[in-house]
Design a protein around this motif. Structure first.
Motif, short mmCIF file in Angstrom:
data_model
loop_
_atom_site.label_atom_id
_atom_site.label_comp_id
_atom_site.label_asym_id
_atom_site.label_seq_id
_atom_site.Cartn_x
_atom_site.Cartn_y
_atom_site.Cartn_z
N PHE A 299 2.42 51.44 -19.54
CA PHE A 299 3.46 50.74 -18.79
C PHE A 299 4.48 50.07 -19.72
N GLY A 300 4.31 50.22 -21.03
CA GLY A 300 5.33 49.75 -21.97
C GLY A 300 5.20 48.30 -22.40
N ILE A 301 3.97 47.81 -22.52
CA ILE A 301 3.77 46.41 -22.87
C ILE A 301 4.46 46.04 -24.18
N GLU A 302 4.49 46.95 -25.13
CA GLU A 302 5.12 46.64 -26.42
C GLU A 302 6.60 46.31 -26.28
N TYR B 299 8.08 45.00 -23.69
CA TYR B 299 8.20 43.66 -23.13
C TYR B 299 7.98 42.60 -24.21
N LEU B 300 6.91 42.76 -24.98
CA LEU B 300 6.56 41.74 -25.97
C LEU B 300 7.55 41.68 -27.13
N ASP B 301 8.18 42.79 -27.44
CA ASP B 301 9.11 42.82 -28.58
C ASP B 301 10.51 42.32 -28.25
N ASN B 302 10.79 41.98 -27.00
CA ASN B 302 12.16 41.61 -26.62
C ASN B 302 12.52 40.17 -26.91
N GLY B 303 11.56 39.33 -27.28
CA GLY B 303 11.86 37.95 -27.64
C GLY B 303 11.78 36.96 -26.50
N PHE B 304 11.55 37.41 -25.27
CA PHE B 304 11.40 36.49 -24.15
C PHE B 304 9.95 36.02 -24.05
N LEU B 305 9.74 34.90 -23.40
CA LEU B 305 8.39 34.39 -23.21
C LEU B 305 7.58 35.37 -22.37
N TYR C 57 -6.01 42.41 -15.73
CA TYR C 57 -7.36 42.46 -15.16
C TYR C 57 -7.77 43.88 -14.75
N ARG C 58 -6.90 44.63 -14.17
CA ARG C 58 -7.24 45.95 -13.62
C ARG C 58 -7.20 47.07 -14.66
N LEU C 59 -6.72 46.79 -15.86
CA LEU C 59 -6.63 47.85 -16.86
C LEU C 59 -8.02 48.24 -17.35
N LYS C 60 -8.24 49.52 -17.48
CA LYS C 60 -9.54 50.02 -17.94
C LYS C 60 -9.63 50.09 -19.46
N ASP C 61 -8.49 50.34 -20.11
CA ASP C 61 -8.46 50.36 -21.58
C ASP C 61 -7.04 50.11 -22.06
N VAL C 62 -6.90 49.93 -23.37
CA VAL C 62 -5.63 49.53 -23.96
C VAL C 62 -4.54 50.59 -23.78
N THR C 63 -4.91 51.84 -23.61
CA THR C 63 -3.89 52.88 -23.44
C THR C 63 -3.09 52.67 -22.16
N ILE D 185 1.04 44.60 -12.26
CA ILE D 185 0.74 44.46 -13.69
C ILE D 185 1.70 43.48 -14.37
N VAL D 186 2.99 43.55 -14.09
CA VAL D 186 3.95 42.63 -14.71
C VAL D 186 5.01 42.21 -13.69
N ASN D 187 5.29 40.91 -13.68
CA ASN D 187 6.40 40.37 -12.88
C ASN D 187 7.42 39.78 -13.84
N GLU D 188 8.68 39.88 -13.48
CA GLU D 188 9.76 39.33 -14.29
C GLU D 188 10.42 38.19 -13.52
#
Length: 108
Positions: free
Chosen positions: A62-65, A67-73, A51-57, A34-37
């Motif tokens: 997995f904590g997408i927020e 990742y996105l809130d940390n300021g990195f690309l 791609y494999r996620l069935k819905d937004v939950t 799902i995510v690579n660093e």
């Protein structure tokens, strides 16, 4: 956000982009993880494949927020399931499509 059909070149684009950023990491598709660093001289880059996620939950699980809130690309392949949640975020969108004459790339 990277959109496009299977095999269009989303991960290949990411590989070239990160090499241009100076990353020495082995860049691969995060389809199963799902995510690579990755590390670059200017900081971390997160590469998602939703791609494999069935819905937004599942993205929240997995904590997408975080990742996105940390300021990195963050580079997100198959972002469609999460697009409504991105309101308020600044992002660029790129669509890659395979055509009979090659690839067509569109930026929004």
């Amino acid at each position: 956000m990277l959109k496009g059909n299977l095999g269009a070149g989303k991960t290949t684009f990411t590989q070239y982009l990160l090499k241009e950023f100076g990353s020495d990491d082995e860049i691969s598709s995060p389809t199963y993880s799902i995510v690579n660093e990755y590390d670059t001289p200017k900081g971390k880059v997160y590469h998602f494949d939703l791609y494999r996620l069935k819905d937004v939950t599942e993205a929240y699980d997995f904590g997408i927020e975080e990742y996105l809130d940390n300021g990195f690309l963050s580079i997100i392949e198959w972002p469609e399931i999460y697009m409504d949640e991105l309101e308020g975020y600044d992002f660029h969108e790129m669509t890659i499509e395979n055509t009979e004459s090659g690839r067509e790339i569109e930026f929004n």
